[in-house]
Design an enzyme around this catalytic site. Structure first.
Site, PDB file in Angstrom:
ATOM      1  N   THR A  28      11.112  -1.786  -4.739  1.00 31.50           N
ATOM      2  CA  THR A  28      10.430  -1.030  -3.682  1.00 31.50           C
ATOM      3  C   THR A  28       8.926  -1.297  -3.724  1.00 31.50           C
ATOM      4  OG1 THR A  28      12.073   0.723  -3.871  1.00 31.50           O
ATOM      5  CG2 THR A  28       9.990   1.340  -2.856  1.00 31.50           C
ATOM      6  N   GLY A  29       8.300  -1.278  -2.550  1.00 33.15           N
ATOM      7  CA  GLY A  29       6.834  -1.403  -2.503  1.00 33.15           C
ATOM      8  C   GLY A  29       6.387  -2.508  -1.559  1.00 33.15           C
ATOM      9  N   GLY A  82       8.290  -4.996  -7.895  1.00 29.04           N
ATOM     10  CA  GLY A  82       6.845  -5.014  -8.122  1.00 29.04           C
ATOM     11  C   GLY A  82       6.470  -4.127  -9.293  1.00 29.04           C
ATOM     12  N   LYS A  94       5.512   1.714 -13.544  1.00 31.12           N
ATOM     13  CA  LYS A  94       6.041   1.659 -12.185  1.00 31.12           C
ATOM     14  C   LYS A  94       6.231   3.083 -11.658  1.00 31.12           C
ATOM     15  CE  LYS A  94       9.406  -0.991 -11.203  1.00 31.12           C
ATOM     16  NZ  LYS A  94       8.701  -1.133  -9.922  1.00 31.12           N
ATOM     17  N   GLY A  95       6.446   3.159 -10.345  1.00 29.05           N
ATOM     18  CA  GLY A  95       6.740   4.466  -9.758  1.00 29.05           C
ATOM     19  C   GLY A  95       5.662   4.968  -8.829  1.00 29.05           C
ATOM     20  N   GLY A  96       4.677   4.106  -8.550  1.00 32.93           N
ATOM     21  CA  GLY A  96       3.645   4.497  -7.584  1.00 32.93           C
ATOM     22  C   GLY A  96       4.266   4.892  -6.244  1.00 32.93           C
ATOM     23  N   GLU A 103      14.919   2.365  -9.735  1.00 32.42           N
ATOM     24  CA  GLU A 103      14.404   1.076 -10.228  1.00 32.42           C
ATOM     25  C   GLU A 103      14.824   0.871 -11.685  1.00 32.42           C
ATOM     26  OE1 GLU A 103      10.476   0.767  -7.346  1.00 32.42           O
ATOM     27  OE2 GLU A 103      10.200   1.551  -9.359  1.00 32.42           O
TER      28      GLU A 103
HETATM   29  C1  5RP Z   1       7.583   1.802  -6.530  1.00 31.71           C
HETATM   30  C2  5RP Z   1       7.045   0.843  -7.503  1.00 31.71           C
HETATM   31  C3  5RP Z   1       6.326  -0.349  -6.978  1.00 31.71           C
HETATM   32  O1  5RP Z   1       6.912  -1.492  -7.498  1.00 31.71           O
HETATM   33  C4  5RP Z   1       4.883  -0.294  -7.383  1.00 31.71           C
HETATM   34  O2  5RP Z   1       4.329   0.935  -6.931  1.00 31.71           O
HETATM   35  C5  5RP Z   1       4.069  -1.466  -6.828  1.00 31.71           C
HETATM   36  O3  5RP Z   1       3.903  -1.344  -5.457  1.00 31.71           O
HETATM   37  P1  5RP Z   1       3.156  -2.410  -4.573  1.00 31.71           P
HETATM   38  O4  5RP Z   1       3.993  -3.648  -4.581  1.00 31.71           O
HETATM   39  O5  5RP Z   1       3.072  -1.763  -3.223  1.00 31.71           O
HETATM   40  O6  5RP Z   1       1.801  -2.658  -5.179  1.00 31.71           O
HETATM   41  O7  5RP Z   1       7.175   0.981  -8.694  1.00 31.71           O
HETATM   42  O8  5RP Z   1       8.130   2.929  -7.148  1.00 31.71           O
END
Ligand code: 5RP
Length: 218
Positions: A28-29, A82, A94-96, A103
């Site tokens: 995700t992301g 990501g 992770k987890g933003g 995940e």
């Molecule tokens: C989502 C995530 C994403 O992989 C992480 O936040 C990176 O995001 P982006 O590719 O938008 O920089 O862990 O839960």
């Protein structure tokens, strides 16, 4: 080159690991969104994907990629996702985007975890990015108090509910000297569903998009 161009570059390089006829684990992301868009161009070569979030599921379905339930797919050969931070030891935060639980499940169920990112995500030490923790709603305050005892400053991601119906606490100022130990310790707090540290099961390969091209760490 913009940061988004670097994300696209890393996502493109991950296509090399996609095998014909396979089911791919998809994260995700914004970086993964580039991967999904490029995967769509070769969708006739793959069987389908297992998705780590409703958002990624929607994007893949929009492209006509078949999305499977992990219970139906069985073990996966490849997971592409990501990260918010990564070290050269392939430990991650992770987890933003709040999808950390699914995940982590897909990473655990996959033989190879290929992590894609722009080069700003590479750090010497994890923890500048606040560490996300998914918690059962009734345990929010209890878990927050336990996190304070460990030296962190938890912030409730108000107004956000995970795909699993839970809440997120983002831990600021946590000293993550030993990521494996910290992951174990936080996993042990009652009410914690998932910790956004990926150290017990790190990535197998990190693909970074840099202004000079692709850099891989394994
Ligand atoms: C989502 C995530 C994403 O992989 C992480 O936040 C990176 O995001 P982006 O590719 O938008 O920089 O862990 O839960």
């Amino acid at each position: 080159m913009s940061q988004d161009d670097l994300k696209r570059l890393a996502a493109k390089a991950a296509l090399e690991y996609v095998e014909e006829g396979s089911i791919i684990g998809v994260g995700t992301g914004s970086t993964v969104n580039h991967f999904i868009d490029q995967l769509a161009e070769m969708k006739q070569l793959i069987d389908g994907a297992v998705s780590s979030s409703e958002v990624s599921t929607e994007r893949m379905k929009m492209h006509g990629i078949q999305v499977y339930d992990l219970n139906a797919s069985g073990p996966l050969d490849l997971y592409v996702d990501g990260t918010d931070e990564a070290t050269r030891f392939l430990h991650l935060i992770k987890g933003g985007g709040g999808a950390l639980t699914r995940e982590k499940i897909i990473a655990a169920a996959s033989k190879k975890f290929v992590c894609i990112a722009d080069d700003s995500k590479l750090v010497d030490r994890l923890g500048t990015f606040p560490l996300p923790v998914e918690v059962i709603p009734m345990a929010r305050s209890y878990v927050a108090r336990e996190l304070v005892k460990l030296g962190g400053t938890p912030m409730w991601r108000e107004g956000f509910t995970t795909d699993n119906g839970n809440l997120i606490l983002d831990i600021h100022n946590l000293d993550i000297m030993n990521p494996v130990e910290t992951e174990r310790e936080l996993n042990n707090i009652a009410g914690v569903v998932t910790v956004g540290l990926f150290a017990i099961r790190p990535a197998d390969l990190l693909i970074l998009g840099t202004p000079e091209g692709i850099k891989t760490i394994q």
